[in-house]
Scaffold this motif. Sequence first.
Motif, PDB file in Angstrom:
ATOM      1  N   GLN A 170      10.666   3.977  13.965  1.00 47.23           N
ATOM      2  CA  GLN A 170       9.248   4.298  13.999  1.00 47.23           C
ATOM      3  C   GLN A 170       9.060   5.603  14.778  1.00 47.23           C
ATOM      4  O   GLN A 170       9.977   6.072  15.438  1.00 47.23           O
ATOM      5  N   SER A 191       3.661   5.572  20.048  1.00 44.38           N
ATOM      6  CA  SER A 191       2.677   4.845  19.257  1.00 44.38           C
ATOM      7  C   SER A 191       1.660   4.176  20.162  1.00 44.38           C
ATOM      8  O   SER A 191       1.937   3.908  21.324  1.00 44.38           O
ATOM      9  N   LEU A 246      -0.205   0.524  19.936  1.00 46.33           N
ATOM     10  CA  LEU A 246       0.129  -0.672  19.156  1.00 46.33           C
ATOM     11  C   LEU A 246      -0.367  -1.945  19.813  1.00 46.33           C
ATOM     12  O   LEU A 246      -0.709  -1.970  20.984  1.00 46.33           O
ATOM     13  N   GLY A 267      -2.277  -5.285  23.368  1.00 47.34           N
ATOM     14  CA  GLY A 267      -1.685  -3.980  23.127  1.00 47.34           C
ATOM     15  C   GLY A 267      -2.458  -2.895  23.830  1.00 47.34           C
ATOM     16  O   GLY A 267      -3.209  -3.151  24.762  1.00 47.34           O
ATOM     17  N   THR A 311       7.500   4.096  21.829  1.00 48.75           N
ATOM     18  CA  THR A 311       7.339   2.925  20.977  1.00 48.75           C
ATOM     19  C   THR A 311       8.162   1.724  21.415  1.00 48.75           C
ATOM     20  O   THR A 311       7.620   0.628  21.579  1.00 48.75           O
ATOM     21  N   VAL A 334       6.699  -1.902  22.632  1.00 48.54           N
ATOM     22  CA  VAL A 334       6.971  -3.156  21.925  1.00 48.54           C
ATOM     23  C   VAL A 334       7.551  -4.181  22.888  1.00 48.54           C
ATOM     24  O   VAL A 334       7.101  -5.328  22.935  1.00 48.54           O
ATOM     25  N   VAL A 344       3.782  -6.565  14.784  1.00 48.51           N
ATOM     26  CA  VAL A 344       3.517  -5.375  15.581  1.00 48.51           C
ATOM     27  C   VAL A 344       2.638  -4.480  14.706  1.00 48.51           C
ATOM     28  O   VAL A 344       3.034  -4.127  13.603  1.00 48.51           O
ATOM     29  N   THR A 345       1.444  -4.175  15.200  1.00 47.07           N
ATOM     30  CA  THR A 345       0.512  -3.331  14.455  1.00 47.07           C
ATOM     31  C   THR A 345       0.448  -1.964  15.126  1.00 47.07           C
ATOM     32  O   THR A 345       0.071  -1.858  16.296  1.00 47.07           O
ATOM     33  N   PHE A 346       0.857  -0.944  14.392  1.00 46.06           N
ATOM     34  CA  PHE A 346       0.796   0.437  14.872  1.00 46.06           C
ATOM     35  C   PHE A 346      -0.582   0.993  14.522  1.00 46.06           C
ATOM     36  O   PHE A 346      -1.017   0.913  13.373  1.00 46.06           O
ATOM     37  N   LEU A 347      -1.273   1.524  15.519  1.00 49.06           N
ATOM     38  CA  LEU A 347      -2.656   1.946  15.351  1.00 49.06           C
ATOM     39  C   LEU A 347      -2.773   3.423  15.018  1.00 49.06           C
ATOM     40  O   LEU A 347      -2.127   4.259  15.643  1.00 49.06           O
ATOM     41  N   GLY A 387      -4.371   0.376  10.685  1.00 52.49           N
ATOM     42  CA  GLY A 387      -3.206  -0.247  11.291  1.00 52.49           C
ATOM     43  C   GLY A 387      -2.099  -0.428  10.268  1.00 52.49           C
ATOM     44  O   GLY A 387      -2.357  -0.744   9.109  1.00 52.49           O
ATOM     45  N   LYS A 390       1.463  -2.551   9.754  1.00 49.75           N
ATOM     46  CA  LYS A 390       2.080  -3.732  10.345  1.00 49.75           C
ATOM     47  C   LYS A 390       3.569  -3.852  10.022  1.00 49.75           C
ATOM     48  O   LYS A 390       4.014  -3.492   8.937  1.00 49.75           O
TER      49      LYS A 390
END
Length: 173
Positions: free
Chosen positions: A25, A29, A31, A46, A53, A57, A86-89, A157, A159
């Motif tokens: 990734q 990030s 997240l 988060g 990242t 996490v 895990v949601t990356f914003l 987001g 995921k």
Amino acid sequence: MALIAFNELDHALNKAELISYPLSQPSESALFVTWKIKGDLRGCIGTFIPQPTIDLVRKYALIAALQDPRFDPISPQEFKQLDCTVTFLGPLEPIEKDDWIIGEDGLKATFPGNKSATFLPEVALEQNWTKHETYEMLARKAGAMGLSGMKLMKYKGTKDSMDYNEYIKTKQN
């Protein structure tokens, strides 16, 4: 990244060996880590501040599982029932009320008195809320006394999800 979150929690609960995984990734990030059991939320925490990242996490995997004030800590007995996302914003975008799509956009609301709350993109859809119901739930989550003075921002987001069985299969390979 859900694999790293699972491994971190496995290490904390069961003393499993921490495994090094290559970073796939972006290096920084914003997240959220979400833990569920049979579709029921067990923890979700988060940050909107982009940071390294893997560090995020690992940090939020444990905070969401063990320190979300809405829930008791996840127990070792529950570990085999977990699903992790895990949601990356994406970036926050200020919006006018109703300028967002249920199931597509996450919302961050701020209220007078330095109160705020967020719902990830899937929450309103999963709960079958209207936009107005979503605003009311954001106010309740933030501890605000109503919708007066509410300011909204939306975000996208991306995921990465896995369940316990996928974690075990991946870990064994």
